[in-house]
Design an enzyme around this catalytic site. Structure first.
Site, mmCIF file in Angstrom:
data_model
loop_
_atom_site.group_PDB
_atom_site.id
_atom_site.type_symbol
_atom_site.label_atom_id
_atom_site.label_comp_id
_atom_site.label_asym_id
_atom_site.label_seq_id
_atom_site.Cartn_x
_atom_site.Cartn_y
_atom_site.Cartn_z
ATOM 1 N N ASP A 94 23.886 -6.064 5.516
ATOM 2 C CA ASP A 94 24.010 -4.736 6.103
ATOM 3 C C ASP A 94 23.505 -4.750 7.553
ATOM 4 O O ASP A 94 22.333 -5.062 7.800
ATOM 5 C CB ASP A 94 23.185 -3.748 5.266
ATOM 6 C CG ASP A 94 23.401 -2.301 5.650
ATOM 7 O OD1 ASP A 94 23.819 -2.036 6.788
ATOM 8 O OD2 ASP A 94 23.138 -1.420 4.802
ATOM 9 N N CYS A 136 27.892 -0.492 13.732
ATOM 10 C CA CYS A 136 27.839 -1.433 12.608
ATOM 11 C C CYS A 136 29.015 -2.406 12.590
ATOM 12 O O CYS A 136 28.849 -3.589 12.264
ATOM 13 C CB CYS A 136 27.729 -0.692 11.285
ATOM 14 S SG CYS A 136 28.966 0.590 11.003
ATOM 15 N N HIS A 154 22.840 -2.263 9.491
ATOM 16 C CA HIS A 154 22.193 -1.013 9.885
ATOM 17 C C HIS A 154 20.672 -1.124 10.023
ATOM 18 O O HIS A 154 20.010 -0.138 10.355
ATOM 19 C CB HIS A 154 22.526 0.095 8.876
ATOM 20 C CG HIS A 154 23.984 0.425 8.820
ATOM 21 N ND1 HIS A 154 24.882 -0.302 8.068
ATOM 22 C CD2 HIS A 154 24.704 1.387 9.444
ATOM 23 C CE1 HIS A 154 26.092 0.217 8.220
ATOM 24 N NE2 HIS A 154 26.014 1.232 9.046
#
Length: 211
Positions: free
Chosen positions: A167, A43, A169
């Site tokens: 994000d 990440c 992810h």
């Protein structure tokens, strides 16, 4: 990578004067977006790649967005990491992001440390000032909440203040901005939803968008 979605935070929503947002274009890098499987540890690299794409679009200092392997090579060459770091699945945080941005773009970064999530309220003015002056994306990482993420804006409203999170992810084929926002991969996250027990380090690139 032109197939990646531009500016995933954009929506039809109209923002008041209490919202301060990233300026200029960037591409959304996330798990496996280039075919390399980095689930569970990549990440920080993906958020760094997103910031690098912003640099290429907005600073006039374009260079190829580095692969995860290239990022590791840079950190080893800078002697921040041992040779064994190459090809590993070791994560990187805000300090490493700062080093790579400085190396690739000759851009200094400011590191802001927050000793626990409850104190994020104390840096709202710093974040506002950053987006007003520079407009570059911010990388955020923590210890307990160790997942890295991008910050593309701040909404200042007392106890209801929020950060605009992108994000990295997400795993899957590229979808629309609306899909990513609906599924929560791009969202306004209230400060109260960050872990109170985790410290946070933020990397703020000190360069202004030429737009």
């Amino acid at each position: 990578m032109s197939e990646l979605i531009l500016n995933v935070h954009e929506s039809e929503e109209k923002f008041s004067e209490n919202y301060y947002l990233v300026k200029g274009n960037y591409e959304y890098y996330h798990y496996i977006c280039d075919g390399f499987d980095d689930r569970g540890w990549g990440c920080g690299y993906r958020t760094l790649q997103t910031i690098c794409s912003w640099m290429n679009h907005n600073t006039g200092n374009a260079t190829e967005v580095p692969s995860i392997r290239k990022i590791q090579e840079i950190l080893v060459s800078l002697e921040d990491k041992p040779a064994s770091f190459l090809g590993s699945r070791q994560w990187i945080g805000s300090f490493e992001v700062c080093l790579v941005i400085d190396k690739l773009y000759d851009v200094p970064c400011k590191i802001v440390h927050v000793n626990k999530g409850d104190n994020l309220q104390n840096i709202l003015d710093t974040l506002r000032g950053h987006f007003e002056k520079f407009g570059s994306p911010i990388m955020m990482g923590g210890d307990v909440d160790c997942s890295s993420k991008g910050i593309m804006g701040v909404h200042i409203d007392g106890k209801n203040s929020e950060l605009l999170i992108v994000d990295p992810h997400y795993v899957g084929k590229e979808q629309s901005k609306e899909f990513l926002q609906r599924k929560g991969w791009v969202k306004w996250q209230p400060l109260k939803d960050f872990l109170s027990s985790s410290f946070y380090n933020l990397c703020l690139p000190q360069v202004k968008a030429k737009c």
